[in-house]
Design a protein around this motif. Sequence first.
Motif, mmCIF file in Angstrom:
data_model
loop_
_atom_site.group_PDB
_atom_site.id
_atom_site.type_symbol
_atom_site.label_atom_id
_atom_site.label_comp_id
_atom_site.label_asym_id
_atom_site.label_seq_id
_atom_site.Cartn_x
_atom_site.Cartn_y
_atom_site.Cartn_z
ATOM 1 N N GLY A 48 -14.973 21.528 -42.608
ATOM 2 C CA GLY A 48 -16.337 21.004 -42.523
ATOM 3 C C GLY A 48 -16.536 20.042 -41.373
ATOM 4 O O GLY A 48 -17.469 19.239 -41.389
ATOM 5 N N GLY A 49 -15.673 20.121 -40.359
ATOM 6 C CA GLY A 49 -15.736 19.170 -39.260
ATOM 7 C C GLY A 49 -16.946 19.310 -38.371
ATOM 8 O O GLY A 49 -17.241 18.402 -37.584
ATOM 9 N N THR A 50 -17.656 20.422 -38.465
ATOM 10 C CA THR A 50 -18.878 20.574 -37.678
ATOM 11 C C THR A 50 -20.111 20.158 -38.469
ATOM 12 O O THR A 50 -21.224 20.191 -37.939
ATOM 13 C CB THR A 50 -19.055 22.042 -37.224
ATOM 14 N N GLY A 51 -19.927 19.783 -39.732
ATOM 15 C CA GLY A 51 -21.050 19.375 -40.573
ATOM 16 C C GLY A 51 -21.364 17.896 -40.445
ATOM 17 O O GLY A 51 -20.758 17.166 -39.647
ATOM 18 N N PHE A 52 -22.296 17.435 -41.250
ATOM 19 C CA PHE A 52 -22.789 16.054 -41.162
ATOM 20 C C PHE A 52 -21.686 15.038 -41.434
ATOM 21 O O PHE A 52 -21.307 14.250 -40.574
ATOM 22 C CB PHE A 52 -23.951 15.891 -42.140
ATOM 23 N N LEU A 53 -21.117 15.061 -42.629
ATOM 24 C CA LEU A 53 -20.050 14.116 -42.971
ATOM 25 C C LEU A 53 -18.774 14.424 -42.197
ATOM 26 O O LEU A 53 -18.129 13.525 -41.651
ATOM 27 C CB LEU A 53 -19.780 14.159 -44.477
ATOM 28 N N GLY A 54 -18.402 15.694 -42.124
ATOM 29 C CA GLY A 54 -17.146 16.071 -41.482
ATOM 30 C C GLY A 54 -17.074 15.663 -40.022
ATOM 31 O O GLY A 54 -16.025 15.218 -39.541
ATOM 32 N N SER A 55 -18.189 15.793 -39.302
ATOM 33 C CA SER A 55 -18.177 15.432 -37.880
ATOM 34 C C SER A 55 -17.978 13.934 -37.692
ATOM 35 O O SER A 55 -17.283 13.502 -36.768
ATOM 36 C CB SER A 55 -19.474 15.882 -37.206
ATOM 37 N N HIS A 56 -18.563 13.134 -38.576
ATOM 38 C CA HIS A 56 -18.349 11.681 -38.496
ATOM 39 C C HIS A 56 -16.900 11.331 -38.832
ATOM 40 O O HIS A 56 -16.318 10.431 -38.220
ATOM 41 C CB HIS A 56 -19.304 10.952 -39.441
ATOM 42 N N LEU A 57 -16.323 12.040 -39.799
ATOM 43 C CA LEU A 57 -14.929 11.796 -40.153
ATOM 44 C C LEU A 57 -14.011 12.153 -38.987
ATOM 45 O O LEU A 57 -13.100 11.373 -38.641
ATOM 46 C CB LEU A 57 -14.555 12.615 -41.390
#
Length: 360
Positions: free
Chosen positions: A7-16
């Motif tokens: 989920g790294g391209t998603g909302f939370l995942g990208s911030h993480l």
Amino acid sequence: MKAFVTGGTGFLGSHLVRKLLERGDEVNMIVRSGKDAETWEAAGAKAYLGDILLKESMRNAMQDCEVVFHVAGWYRLGAAGAEKAEDINVRGTRNVLGLAHELGIPKILYTSSLVVFGDTHGQLVDENYVMPPGPFLTEYDRTKWEAHYSVALPLIHKGAPITILMPGAIYGPGDHSLVGEMMKRFYFGQLPVAPGPEATVTYAHVDDIAEGHILAAEKGEPGETYIIAGPAVSLGKMVKIWSEVTGKPAPSIEVPAAVFKPFAPLVGMIESITPLPEIYSQEAIAVMDASYTGRADKAKQELGWQPRPLREGMRETFDWIAQNERPPQPDVARRRQIAALSLGAATGLLLVWLLTRRRK
């Protein structure tokens, strides 16, 4: 720390992912397009083409990592997302957590959600609360419950070193969820009515939720669950907070959920003919009077998690909206179609509401 992130391209995942890279951690992530791979490779991550629905596509990226962050999930209200919710939230979670356990990853972080507790009816529950299996208000609720209780917990009982994190509503710059959509509509003067002002959720900034994940990787105990949720606020109170931080007027009308509820079946019928905006879906009506609320005492005490003040985070988000967003412009043809199908429901809704007010 060498981390694998879904989920790294998603909302939370990208911030993480960005936070991990800023710390100097090594990040492996899976993406579904070459464009996303180029973007994240340029940022410093190692991107692999893959999909959580294809278990073997993650093996090389996950191999030899010290921690797995399974953040990927499907969140959208409305009938159109039911199949994707089942695939991503349940089957995808089974693939990721199962593979991580198979590979012997020493730390596995799973992003669950407060919705697995269902409507808490105003209670601020803790991690010991358990909701019976249904009925569920939305497909998101059902599939996250399934992933939590039928996938993650059984793997923990088999010895998998999984730590579960349970965020509430997440907001912040770049949010395109229902919360972000409502904030955008409010900012641009397109939220004249507050529907279901009694609906209550917990709000936490996306950067604080990402930080909670990192703290859990460092300090969290395998087998433990941590609620990472901010203050519980009703929609009626929240629009007033939005008014305070932006200087824009709050909606002049609040329509209780009870007024909308009788029209939920009709909205469902319209959804079967044409997709509706998430904010007007049958599932959105279903949650209008619900409380998804929990307390983060355990995460604050054991992980040292401290979310920022609500008004500070909301102000930052509205600043981002002002600089980066434009007023929503629905497709004209689709808008006319929805308007025609909804005319009878809207007329009836107005009549019922006026009669209710007159009786009072």
